[in-house]
Design a protein around this motif. Structure first.
Motif, PDB file in Angstrom:
ATOM      1  N   SER A 209     -56.795 -28.307 -91.975  1.00 36.86           N
ATOM      2  CA  SER A 209     -55.832 -27.196 -91.882  1.00 36.86           C
ATOM      3  C   SER A 209     -55.166 -26.943 -93.228  1.00 36.86           C
ATOM      4  O   SER A 209     -55.110 -25.797 -93.712  1.00 36.86           O
ATOM      5  CB  SER A 209     -54.764 -27.514 -90.831  1.00 36.86           C
ATOM      6  OG  SER A 209     -55.326 -27.641 -89.560  1.00 36.86           O
ATOM      7  N   LEU A 213     -55.324 -23.786 -96.025  1.00 36.27           N
ATOM      8  CA  LEU A 213     -54.134 -23.150 -96.629  1.00 36.27           C
ATOM      9  C   LEU A 213     -54.187 -23.255 -98.147  1.00 36.27           C
ATOM     10  O   LEU A 213     -53.721 -22.358 -98.858  1.00 36.27           O
ATOM     11  CB  LEU A 213     -52.863 -23.818 -96.089  1.00 36.27           C
ATOM     12  CG  LEU A 213     -52.631 -23.714 -94.579  1.00 36.27           C
ATOM     13  CD1 LEU A 213     -51.282 -24.285 -94.197  1.00 36.27           C
ATOM     14  CD2 LEU A 213     -52.742 -22.267 -94.115  1.00 36.27           C
ATOM     15  N   ILE A 216     -56.121 -20.384 -99.451  1.00 34.05           N
ATOM     16  CA  ILE A 216     -55.320 -19.156 -99.445  1.00 34.05           C
ATOM     17  C   ILE A 216     -54.350 -19.128-100.628  1.00 34.05           C
ATOM     18  O   ILE A 216     -54.139 -18.077-101.248  1.00 34.05           O
ATOM     19  CB  ILE A 216     -54.550 -19.034 -98.114  1.00 34.05           C
ATOM     20  CG1 ILE A 216     -55.520 -18.990 -96.925  1.00 34.05           C
ATOM     21  CG2 ILE A 216     -53.655 -17.808 -98.120  1.00 34.05           C
ATOM     22  CD1 ILE A 216     -56.525 -17.864 -96.992  1.00 34.05           C
ATOM     23  N   VAL A 217     -53.780 -20.269-100.942  1.00 35.09           N
ATOM     24  CA  VAL A 217     -52.869 -20.354-102.094  1.00 35.09           C
ATOM     25  C   VAL A 217     -53.612 -20.006-103.380  1.00 35.09           C
ATOM     26  O   VAL A 217     -53.079 -19.302-104.258  1.00 35.09           O
ATOM     27  CB  VAL A 217     -52.246 -21.762-102.183  1.00 35.09           C
ATOM     28  CG1 VAL A 217     -51.482 -21.939-103.497  1.00 35.09           C
ATOM     29  CG2 VAL A 217     -51.318 -22.008-100.999  1.00 35.09           C
ATOM     30  N   LEU A 247     -59.216 -16.979 -91.242  1.00 30.43           N
ATOM     31  CA  LEU A 247     -57.959 -17.501 -90.682  1.00 30.43           C
ATOM     32  C   LEU A 247     -57.756 -17.002 -89.256  1.00 30.43           C
ATOM     33  O   LEU A 247     -57.367 -17.765 -88.362  1.00 30.43           O
ATOM     34  CB  LEU A 247     -56.772 -17.072 -91.552  1.00 30.43           C
ATOM     35  CG  LEU A 247     -56.526 -17.809 -92.859  1.00 30.43           C
ATOM     36  CD1 LEU A 247     -55.299 -17.219 -93.554  1.00 30.43           C
ATOM     37  CD2 LEU A 247     -56.313 -19.298 -92.619  1.00 30.43           C
ATOM     38  N   ILE A 402     -50.595 -23.533 -86.767  1.00 37.58           N
ATOM     39  CA  ILE A 402     -50.373 -23.452 -88.219  1.00 37.58           C
ATOM     40  C   ILE A 402     -51.281 -22.392 -88.836  1.00 37.58           C
ATOM     41  O   ILE A 402     -50.852 -21.574 -89.666  1.00 37.58           O
ATOM     42  CB  ILE A 402     -50.641 -24.826 -88.880  1.00 37.58           C
ATOM     43  CG1 ILE A 402     -49.666 -25.871 -88.331  1.00 37.58           C
ATOM     44  CG2 ILE A 402     -50.540 -24.737 -90.394  1.00 37.58           C
ATOM     45  CD1 ILE A 402     -49.949 -27.281 -88.820  1.00 37.58           C
ATOM     46  N   ILE A 403     -52.553 -22.379 -88.428  1.00 38.52           N
ATOM     47  CA  ILE A 403     -53.505 -21.420 -88.994  1.00 38.52           C
ATOM     48  C   ILE A 403     -53.153 -19.993 -88.583  1.00 38.52           C
ATOM     49  O   ILE A 403     -53.212 -19.062 -89.403  1.00 38.52           O
ATOM     50  CB  ILE A 403     -54.942 -21.767 -88.534  1.00 38.52           C
ATOM     51  CG1 ILE A 403     -55.331 -23.166 -89.028  1.00 38.52           C
ATOM     52  CG2 ILE A 403     -55.929 -20.730 -89.045  1.00 38.52           C
ATOM     53  CD1 ILE A 403     -55.283 -23.343 -90.513  1.00 38.52           C
ATOM     54  N   SER A 406     -50.173 -18.741 -90.399  1.00 37.62           N
ATOM     55  CA  SER A 406     -50.572 -18.491 -91.795  1.00 37.62           C
ATOM     56  C   SER A 406     -51.283 -17.155 -91.912  1.00 37.62           C
ATOM     57  O   SER A 406     -51.090 -16.415 -92.881  1.00 37.62           O
ATOM     58  CB  SER A 406     -51.487 -19.615 -92.289  1.00 37.62           C
ATOM     59  OG  SER A 406     -50.833 -20.854 -92.230  1.00 37.62           O
ATOM     60  N   LEU A 409     -48.607 -14.314 -91.822  1.00 31.28           N
ATOM     61  CA  LEU A 409     -47.904 -14.194 -93.108  1.00 31.28           C
ATOM     62  C   LEU A 409     -48.825 -13.645 -94.198  1.00 31.28           C
ATOM     63  O   LEU A 409     -48.434 -12.798 -95.005  1.00 31.28           O
ATOM     64  CB  LEU A 409     -47.341 -15.550 -93.518  1.00 31.28           C
ATOM     65  CG  LEU A 409     -46.271 -16.136 -92.585  1.00 31.28           C
ATOM     66  CD1 LEU A 409     -45.884 -17.545 -93.026  1.00 31.28           C
ATOM     67  CD2 LEU A 409     -45.042 -15.240 -92.543  1.00 31.28           C
ATOM     68  N   TYR A 410     -50.064 -14.139 -94.214  1.00 33.08           N
ATOM     69  CA  TYR A 410     -51.046 -13.693 -95.210  1.00 33.08           C
ATOM     70  C   TYR A 410     -51.357 -12.207 -95.017  1.00 33.08           C
ATOM     71  O   TYR A 410     -51.489 -11.453 -95.992  1.00 33.08           O
ATOM     72  CB  TYR A 410     -52.304 -14.541 -95.064  1.00 33.08           C
ATOM     73  CG  TYR A 410     -53.386 -14.252 -96.074  1.00 33.08           C
ATOM     74  CD1 TYR A 410     -53.157 -14.366 -97.440  1.00 33.08           C
ATOM     75  CD2 TYR A 410     -54.667 -13.868 -95.647  1.00 33.08           C
ATOM     76  CE1 TYR A 410     -54.161 -14.113 -98.352  1.00 33.08           C
ATOM     77  CE2 TYR A 410     -55.679 -13.616 -96.555  1.00 33.08           C
ATOM     78  CZ  TYR A 410     -55.421 -13.740 -97.905  1.00 33.08           C
ATOM     79  OH  TYR A 410     -56.417 -13.494 -98.823  1.00 33.08           O
TER      80      TYR A 410
END
Length: 427
Positions: A209, A213, A216-217, A247, A402-403, A406, A409-410
């Motif tokens: 997980s 992320l 993505i960062v 995602l 969590i995914i 994310s 938000l993404y």
């Protein structure tokens, strides 16, 4: 050349994220399967409410108590006196019945014969000897073994009767199937294997997980690095959408929440020995968003189907349409890019998309269920000399949550980026 290098680098990173997502999805399914098997084997209906479990535990105690039963010298003396009193009482009772007036000739003859040939005083004198002989028989090891076999025969008869119950037979068949799958022969061995497997899976799911992320960062960092390279923005945005789709796919299919309530331990004293039931599962469910939609749509009631369809449309289809529309808007010619439907899904459908609402709903469900289960299970806790009951609530959010959060938000970040880089009208 910079554009080709960017596509190549992001394609490699996209493949890495796809691999992480696939592993997370696979581990989430394995974890759900293992926990469901654990809950079935350790369910309260197969444990605390199982005749077989009670038979095994109680029969062991009874057998042990009978075969290891011993009397101290003081107990033998007191018990001998009690047996003597009982024998004397029986003699007195017999003598009283004999002395009753007889109306028939046969009765009178029997009474005369017994009085003539039977001396009750001599029989009373032998009462201590009779009592001593009886105690010796009770304390004889062979007699104890016979008594133990008699007691066990009753439990064995109960075991044979279980096969007449189709539910018990089905449960037994399912249990043996799981035993065969894991190569074990008892609940203790199975639980040990499942605990070890679940501990490993839990660590790996969170590892994958956070690795997703991390990808993505890296993508968002590239936006900052190439913020002034307008020639690369379209390529970077389309590749960024691919990451968003991964995602979304994993967020929808991986488990988001687990509800797990169980009796951690129930311990009480029976015939001086402890009877213990551990990890008795009261309730277990693990669901992803797609699982929730499937359950709702498969219900016979129209209101459940309606809610399921709403979640499917606004939490799954709308986000997919929004991501697709943003890509079409950016790459297409002005006529297509400024089409009302494309522009609506690209810039205005966010207020109808319930992806963020689902995140809040799952979080509130978790908080509400967690508090409710804690308060309800706490009322079952009992601490006393003869009975101890301990409950536990293992309800928890899972990596799928969590995914998915994310992704939400993404997606908001990508929507904001699109407004700055779009060559077309965004109003």
């Amino acid at each position: 050349m910079p554009k080709l290098l960017l596509i190549l680098g992001l394609s490699i990173l996209l493949s890495v994220e796809g691999y992480f997502g696939y592993q997370l999805h696979k581990l989430s399914a394995q974890q759900k399967e293992a926990k469901e098997e654990y809950s079935n084997i350790n369910n309260i209906t197969a444990g605390l409410f199982s005749v077989k479990q009670w038979r095994d535990k109680v029969s062991g105690i009874v057998n042990h108590q009978i075969r290891d039963f011993k009397l101290t010298a003081k107990q033998k003396k007191e018990l001998q006196k009690e047996v003597e009193q009982i024998i004397l009482a029986l003699i007195d009772k017999a003598e009283a019945l004999l002395n009753k007036p007889k109306k028939t000739i046969g009765g009178k003859i029997k009474k005369f014969a017994i009085k003539t040939f039977v001396n009750t005083d001599k029989i009373r004198a032998k009462a201590p000897g009779f009592a001593k002989t009886i105690l010796a028989e009770v304390d004889d090891p062979d007699r104890k073994n016979q008594l133990g076999k008699m007691a066990m025969s009753k439990f064995n008869a109960l075991e044979r009767a279980e096969y007449l119950d189709s539910t018990v037979a089905a449960t037994k068949a399912a249990t043996e199937k799981i035993y065969k799958k894991y190569g074990v022969s008892s609940n203790e061995e199975l639980n040990k294997k499942l605990f070890s497997s679940l501990s490993r899976i839990s660590v790996e799911t969170y590892r994958y997980s956070f690795a997703m992320l991390g990808c993505i960062v890296v993508v968002l960092s590239l936006w900052w690095i190439f913020r002034k390279r307008t020639d690369l923005h379209a390529t970077l945005f389309i590749m960024s959408l691919m990451f968003a789709f991964i995602l979304l796919a994993i967020g929808l299919t991986a488990s988001m929440i687990e509800v797990d309530a169980r009796i951690k331990a129930l311990d009480f004293v029976l015939l001086g020995e402890h009877v213990v039931f551990e990890n008795q599962v009261l309730f277990f469910q693990s669901k992803s968003i797609l699982d929730v939609v499937k359950v709702l749509i498969s219900q016979p009631t129209s209101d459940s189907v309606f809610v399921g369809v709403l979640i499917l449309i606004f939490s799954i289809l709308f986000p997919v349409m929004k991501l697709s529309a943003t890509g079409v808007h950016l790459l297409s010619k002005k006529k297509i890019a400024e089409n009302r439907i494309i522009k609506y899904f690209a810039f205005y459908s966010g207020k109808w998309s319930m992806a963020d609402v689902i995140v809040i709903a799952i979080l509130m469900v978790y908080i509400g269920l967690n508090g409710l289960l804690d308060s309800q299970l706490k009322s079952l806790n009992i601490q006393s000399d003869d009975l101890n009951v301990m409950t536990t609530n293992n309800t928890a959010l899972q990596p799928g949550f969590i995914i998915f959060i994310s992704f939400v938000l993404y997606g908001l970040i990508l929507s904001t980026i699109l407004k700055f880089i779009s060559p077309h009208d965004c109003d």
